[in-house]
Design a protein around this motif. Structure first.
Motif, PDB file in Angstrom:
ATOM      1  N   GLY A 157       0.795  -1.213   0.000  1.00 24.66           N
ATOM      2  CA  GLY A 157       0.000   0.000   0.000  1.00 24.66           C
ATOM      3  C   GLY A 157       0.831   1.268   0.000  1.00 24.66           C
ATOM      4  N   VAL A 158       1.805   1.360   0.899  1.00 24.34           N
ATOM      5  CA  VAL A 158       2.672   2.542   0.949  1.00 24.34           C
ATOM      6  C   VAL A 158       3.667   2.517  -0.199  1.00 24.34           C
ATOM      7  CG1 VAL A 158       4.421   3.763   2.303  1.00 24.34           C
ATOM      8  CG2 VAL A 158       2.407   2.818   3.442  1.00 24.34           C
ATOM      9  N   GLY A 159       4.266   1.371  -0.458  1.00 26.12           N
ATOM     10  CA  GLY A 159       5.295   1.281  -1.491  1.00 26.12           C
ATOM     11  C   GLY A 159       4.802   1.667  -2.863  1.00 26.12           C
ATOM     12  N   SER A 160       3.593   1.244  -3.221  1.00 25.32           N
ATOM     13  CA  SER A 160       3.084   1.561  -4.558  1.00 25.32           C
ATOM     14  C   SER A 160       2.855   3.056  -4.710  1.00 25.32           C
ATOM     15  CB  SER A 160       1.786   0.798  -4.824  1.00 25.32           C
ATOM     16  OG  SER A 160       0.764   1.180  -3.924  1.00 25.32           O
ATOM     17  N   ILE A 161       2.346   3.708  -3.667  1.00 25.44           N
ATOM     18  CA  ILE A 161       2.133   5.154  -3.745  1.00 25.44           C
ATOM     19  C   ILE A 161       3.464   5.879  -3.742  1.00 25.44           C
ATOM     20  CG2 ILE A 161       1.066   7.140  -2.625  1.00 25.44           C
ATOM     21  CD1 ILE A 161      -1.027   5.270  -1.470  1.00 25.44           C
ATOM     22  N   ALA A 162       4.418   5.429  -2.932  1.00 25.50           N
ATOM     23  CA  ALA A 162       5.733   6.070  -2.895  1.00 25.50           C
ATOM     24  C   ALA A 162       6.397   6.035  -4.258  1.00 25.50           C
ATOM     25  CB  ALA A 162       6.614   5.387  -1.850  1.00 25.50           C
ATOM     26  N   ALA A 163       6.307   4.901  -4.940  1.00 29.22           N
ATOM     27  CA  ALA A 163       6.916   4.798  -6.269  1.00 29.22           C
ATOM     28  C   ALA A 163       6.275   5.787  -7.233  1.00 29.22           C
ATOM     29  CB  ALA A 163       6.774   3.371  -6.795  1.00 29.22           C
ATOM     30  N   GLN A 164       4.953   5.893  -7.183  1.00 21.03           N
ATOM     31  CA  GLN A 164       4.262   6.806  -8.094  1.00 21.03           C
ATOM     32  C   GLN A 164       4.589   8.259  -7.777  1.00 21.03           C
ATOM     33  OE1 GLN A 164       0.022   5.379  -9.147  1.00 21.03           O
ATOM     34  NE2 GLN A 164       0.522   4.207  -7.304  1.00 21.03           N
ATOM     35  N   LEU A 165       4.662   8.597  -6.491  1.00 21.04           N
ATOM     36  CA  LEU A 165       5.005   9.968  -6.121  1.00 21.04           C
ATOM     37  C   LEU A 165       6.435  10.312  -6.528  1.00 21.04           C
ATOM     38  CD1 LEU A 165       3.415  10.277  -2.555  1.00 21.04           C
ATOM     39  CD2 LEU A 165       2.644  11.398  -4.653  1.00 21.04           C
ATOM     40  N   ALA A 166       7.361   9.373  -6.325  1.00 23.98           N
ATOM     41  CA  ALA A 166       8.749   9.624  -6.700  1.00 23.98           C
ATOM     42  C   ALA A 166       8.868   9.826  -8.206  1.00 23.98           C
ATOM     43  CB  ALA A 166       9.625   8.471  -6.232  1.00 23.98           C
ATOM     44  N   ARG A 167       8.176   8.995  -8.972  1.00 26.29           N
ATOM     45  CA  ARG A 167       8.220   9.148 -10.431  1.00 26.29           C
ATOM     46  C   ARG A 167       7.592  10.471 -10.843  1.00 26.29           C
ATOM     47  NH1 ARG A 167       9.895  10.151 -14.184  1.00 26.29           N
ATOM     48  NH2 ARG A 167       9.731   9.299 -16.290  1.00 26.29           N
ATOM     49  N   TRP A 168       6.475  10.824 -10.242  1.00 31.24           N
ATOM     50  CA  TRP A 168       5.782  12.095 -10.507  1.00 31.24           C
ATOM     51  C   TRP A 168       6.704  13.279 -10.236  1.00 31.24           C
ATOM     52  CZ3 TRP A 168       3.643  15.381  -6.392  1.00 31.24           C
ATOM     53  CH2 TRP A 168       2.820  16.408  -6.864  1.00 31.24           C
ATOM     54  N   ALA A 169       7.572  13.128  -9.243  1.00 32.32           N
ATOM     55  CA  ALA A 169       8.466  14.213  -8.848  1.00 32.32           C
ATOM     56  C   ALA A 169       9.795  14.200  -9.589  1.00 32.32           C
ATOM     57  CB  ALA A 169       8.713  14.150  -7.343  1.00 32.32           C
ATOM     58  N   GLY A 170       9.948  13.314 -10.577  1.00 32.34           N
ATOM     59  CA  GLY A 170      11.135  13.348 -11.417  1.00 32.34           C
ATOM     60  C   GLY A 170      12.228  12.366 -11.079  1.00 32.34           C
ATOM     61  N   ALA A 171      11.983  11.428 -10.169  1.00 37.09           N
ATOM     62  CA  ALA A 171      12.998  10.429  -9.819  1.00 37.09           C
ATOM     63  C   ALA A 171      12.959   9.255 -10.785  1.00 37.09           C
ATOM     64  CB  ALA A 171      12.766   9.917  -8.394  1.00 37.09           C
ATOM     65  N   THR A 172      14.070   8.538 -10.859  1.00 41.01           N
ATOM     66  CA  THR A 172      14.109   7.222 -11.494  1.00 41.01           C
ATOM     67  C   THR A 172      13.873   6.197 -10.396  1.00 41.01           C
ATOM     68  OG1 THR A 172      15.655   7.918 -13.211  1.00 41.01           O
ATOM     69  CG2 THR A 172      15.523   5.561 -12.734  1.00 41.01           C
ATOM     70  N   VAL A 173      12.873   5.343 -10.585  1.00 40.66           N
ATOM     71  CA  VAL A 173      12.453   4.420  -9.537  1.00 40.66           C
ATOM     72  C   VAL A 173      12.925   3.009  -9.859  1.00 40.66           C
ATOM     73  CG1 VAL A 173      10.497   3.420  -8.303  1.00 40.66           C
ATOM     74  CG2 VAL A 173      10.448   5.835  -8.992  1.00 40.66           C
ATOM     75  N   ILE A 174      13.640   2.426  -8.909  1.00 41.76           N
ATOM     76  CA  ILE A 174      13.976   1.009  -8.914  1.00 41.76           C
ATOM     77  C   ILE A 174      13.148   0.383  -7.791  1.00 41.76           C
ATOM     78  CG2 ILE A 174      15.820  -0.697  -8.670  1.00 41.76           C
ATOM     79  CD1 ILE A 174      17.797   1.520  -9.457  1.00 41.76           C
ATOM     80  N   ALA A 175      12.681  -0.829  -7.977  1.00 41.10           N
ATOM     81  CA  ALA A 175      11.778  -1.404  -6.986  1.00 41.10           C
ATOM     82  C   ALA A 175      12.050  -2.882  -6.793  1.00 41.10           C
ATOM     83  CB  ALA A 175      10.324  -1.195  -7.412  1.00 41.10           C
ATOM     84  N   THR A 176      11.653  -3.376  -5.625  1.00 42.48           N
ATOM     85  CA  THR A 176      11.748  -4.807  -5.352  1.00 42.48           C
ATOM     86  C   THR A 176      10.380  -5.391  -5.078  1.00 42.48           C
ATOM     87  OG1 THR A 176      12.044  -4.590  -2.943  1.00 42.48           O
ATOM     88  CG2 THR A 176      14.037  -4.501  -4.326  1.00 42.48           C
TER      89      THR A 176
END
Length: 325
Positions: A157-176
């Motif tokens: 729940g938190v991880g999926s939103i964090a990834a989307q927010l980071a991408r929205w803010a211009g980050a490159t997202v790596i995930a596990t």
């Protein structure tokens, strides 16, 4: 109003009641929200169970902090034009006895956030605890534009939103993800590179995409992942941990120290007020432009709230909601 409550802690089926309670009245600076959907979080079920030895904070508790609905009454000092407006609610049962598992809930007016007309109530009911926690993990230590962000447990729940927010803010997202079989559930528009933790060397797989290390780690299980985090973290990076599986968690102290790593621990009930308000603004803005989606796995009527709590306690991916008549 129809509501669910408990007067003692224990198993959901034993302590949760559903019935009629008096309608609450908003006080000065408060609004009353007619709830349509109530979000169920692990924190809600932990409070009900008495997790970590916690006791009843009030003689009676209406659970749940998150919801969506419509403002139907306001207290002194609140603009009456808010009546009839759709909102999403956060923090309703944070240091307060009566949450959102009811037809009406009362909160300070800033905790009822305007919900754009094109966004549905289900999304709104999912923005509170997981959304604000995710926002804090991503942004508490500054902007992430141009940074490498690793999200551990991106399907949560938190991880999926964090990834989307980071991408929205211009980050490159790596995930596990936990298992290789889960890799096909990753959204490539959000996550540039995904790694399964059941592979032979997940740290090497992360490093292949981040040779100098990652700048920010969003951590759901610090006790499980501390060594992996240490293996992939960059100098001066931040590990933002919002959960762990062991109450007394060991970390590789000296290697993290030599890398000048900041370990930030995050408890959602006690974020600074301005941080929560900024999170609410950003979450609404991201959702409004389609940068934020939240999958719902199960929906239960209020009469079946005990089943909803059991579903959350059982774990798994996807959010659980209670619909309110």
């Amino acid at each position: 109003m129809l509501a669910s409550w408990y007067d003692e802690q224990g198993p959901a089926a034993d302590v949760l009641r559903v019935g009629e309670l008096p309608d609450p009245a908003p006080g000065p600076g408060e609004v009353r929200v007619r709830v349509t959907v109530s979000g169920v979080n692990p924190g809600d079920t932990k409070k009900r169970r008495g997790w970590l030895g916690s006791s009843m904070p009030y003689p009676r508790v209406i659970p749940h902090s998150d919801a969506a609905g419509v403002v139907d009454a306001v207290g002194d000092g609140v603009d009456a034009r808010r009546i009839g407006r759709r909102v999403w609610v956060y923090g309703a049962q944070s240091y307060r006895p009566y949450g959102t598992a009811a037809q009406c809930t009362v909160v300070p007016e800033h905790q009822a956030v305007p919900l754009p007309d094109h966004l549905d109530d289900e999304l709104g009911a999912n923005l509170g605890i997981p959304g604000i926690t995710a926002h804090r993990t991503v942004f508490a230590d500054g902007p992430v534009d141009g940074r490498l962000v690793l999200v551990q447990g991106v399907l949560g729940g938190v991880g999926s939103i964090a990834a989307q927010l980071a991408r929205w803010a211009g980050a490159t997202v790596i995930a596990t993800v936990r298992r290789t079989a889960d890799l096909d559930r990753i959204d490539p528009a959000v996550v540039s590179h995904a790694v399964a933790l059941d592979t032979e060397d997940p740290a090497a797989a992360v490093r292949a995409h981040a040779p100098r290390g990652v700048d920010r780690i969003i951590e759901v299980a610090l006790s499980d992942n501390a060594d992996l985090d240490n293996a992939v973290v960059a100098n001066n990076a931040v590990i933002a941990a919002y959960a762990t599986r062991a109450d007394r968690t060991e970390i590789p102290f000296w290697p993290l120290l030599f890398n000048n790593v900041t370990l930030r621990l995050l408890g959602s009930d006690d974020f600074p007020e301005e941080a929560r308000r900024q999170a609410a603004r950003d979450l609404t803005a991201a959702a409004a432009v389609g940068a934020l989606t939240i999958p719902v796995s199960d929906r239960y009527p209020l009469e079946d709230i005990a089943k909803a709590h059991d579903r959350v306690d059982a774990g798994g991916h996807g959010r659980v909601l209670v619909t309110v008549p």
